[in-house]
Write a protein that holds these residues in place. Structure first.
Motif, short mmCIF file in Angstrom:
data_model
loop_
_atom_site.label_atom_id
_atom_site.label_comp_id
_atom_site.label_asym_id
_atom_site.label_seq_id
_atom_site.Cartn_x
_atom_site.Cartn_y
_atom_site.Cartn_z
N ILE A 50 0.87 -1.18 0.00
CA ILE A 50 0.00 0.00 0.00
C ILE A 50 0.90 1.22 0.00
N VAL A 51 0.63 2.15 -0.90
CA VAL A 51 1.35 3.42 -0.93
C VAL A 51 0.32 4.53 -0.74
N LEU A 52 0.62 5.44 0.18
CA LEU A 52 -0.22 6.61 0.43
C LEU A 52 0.58 7.85 0.06
N GLU A 53 0.01 8.70 -0.78
CA GLU A 53 0.63 9.97 -1.13
C GLU A 53 -0.26 11.08 -0.61
N GLY A 54 0.32 11.96 0.22
CA GLY A 54 -0.45 13.04 0.83
C GLY A 54 -0.18 14.37 0.16
N PHE A 55 -1.24 15.14 -0.01
CA PHE A 55 -1.17 16.45 -0.66
C PHE A 55 -1.83 17.50 0.21
N ASP A 56 -1.29 18.71 0.18
CA ASP A 56 -1.91 19.89 0.77
C ASP A 56 -2.30 20.77 -0.42
N GLY A 57 -3.58 20.77 -0.77
CA GLY A 57 -4.00 21.39 -2.02
C GLY A 57 -3.41 20.59 -3.16
N SER A 58 -2.67 21.24 -4.05
CA SER A 58 -2.03 20.52 -5.17
C SER A 58 -0.57 20.21 -4.88
N ASN A 59 -0.09 20.53 -3.68
CA ASN A 59 1.33 20.31 -3.33
C ASN A 59 1.53 18.95 -2.67
N PHE A 60 2.42 18.14 -3.25
CA PHE A 60 2.80 16.87 -2.66
C PHE A 60 3.58 17.13 -1.38
N VAL A 61 3.16 16.51 -0.25
CA VAL A 61 3.84 16.80 1.02
C VAL A 61 4.38 15.57 1.75
N THR A 62 3.85 14.38 1.46
CA THR A 62 4.32 13.21 2.20
C THR A 62 3.96 11.92 1.47
N MET A 63 4.67 10.84 1.82
CA MET A 63 4.37 9.54 1.25
C MET A 63 4.67 8.46 2.28
N ARG A 64 3.87 7.40 2.26
CA ARG A 64 4.09 6.25 3.13
C ARG A 64 3.97 5.00 2.29
N ASN A 65 4.95 4.11 2.36
CA ASN A 65 4.95 2.85 1.61
C ASN A 65 4.94 1.72 2.62
N MET A 66 3.94 0.85 2.54
CA MET A 66 3.79 -0.23 3.51
C MET A 66 3.72 -1.59 2.83
N THR A 67 4.42 -2.56 3.36
CA THR A 67 4.33 -3.95 2.89
C THR A 67 3.24 -4.62 3.70
N VAL A 68 2.38 -5.36 3.01
CA VAL A 68 1.27 -6.07 3.66
C VAL A 68 1.69 -7.50 3.91
N GLN A 69 1.53 -7.94 5.15
CA GLN A 69 1.84 -9.32 5.52
C GLN A 69 0.62 -10.18 5.27
N ALA A 70 0.82 -11.35 4.71
CA ALA A 70 -0.29 -12.28 4.41
C ALA A 70 -0.93 -12.77 5.68
#
Length: 70
Positions: A50-70
């Motif tokens: 799962i990848v989450l990309e966070g924006f404030d308005g149209s500005n990219f501000v953060t990202m989180r990349n998570m591996t999912v365990q079965a």
């Protein structure tokens, strides 16, 4: 495949989060500071990341990349 998956995220100074499942775009969420919970859409193959990309308005501000365990 499999059962429903739920995602809860905490955000601050973010107005939108784009969600990618298995490196493919899945949803875009308008968020406010605090907690946001969503049901993730079903996937044709097992969910591995799962990848989450966070924006404030149209500005990219953060990202989180998570591996999912079965």
């Amino acid at each position: 495949t499999g059962g429903k998956r739920h995602l809860t995220m905490q955000t601050q100074n973010v107005t939108r989060v784009d969600v990618y499942l298995n490196d493919r775009p899945a949803m875009s969420l308008d968020v406010q500071d605090g907690s946001t919970a969503v049901d993730l859409p079903a996937q044709p193959s097992p969910l591995t990341n799962i990848v989450l990309e966070g924006f404030d308005g149209s500005n990219f501000v953060t990202m989180r990349n998570m591996t999912v365990q079965a």
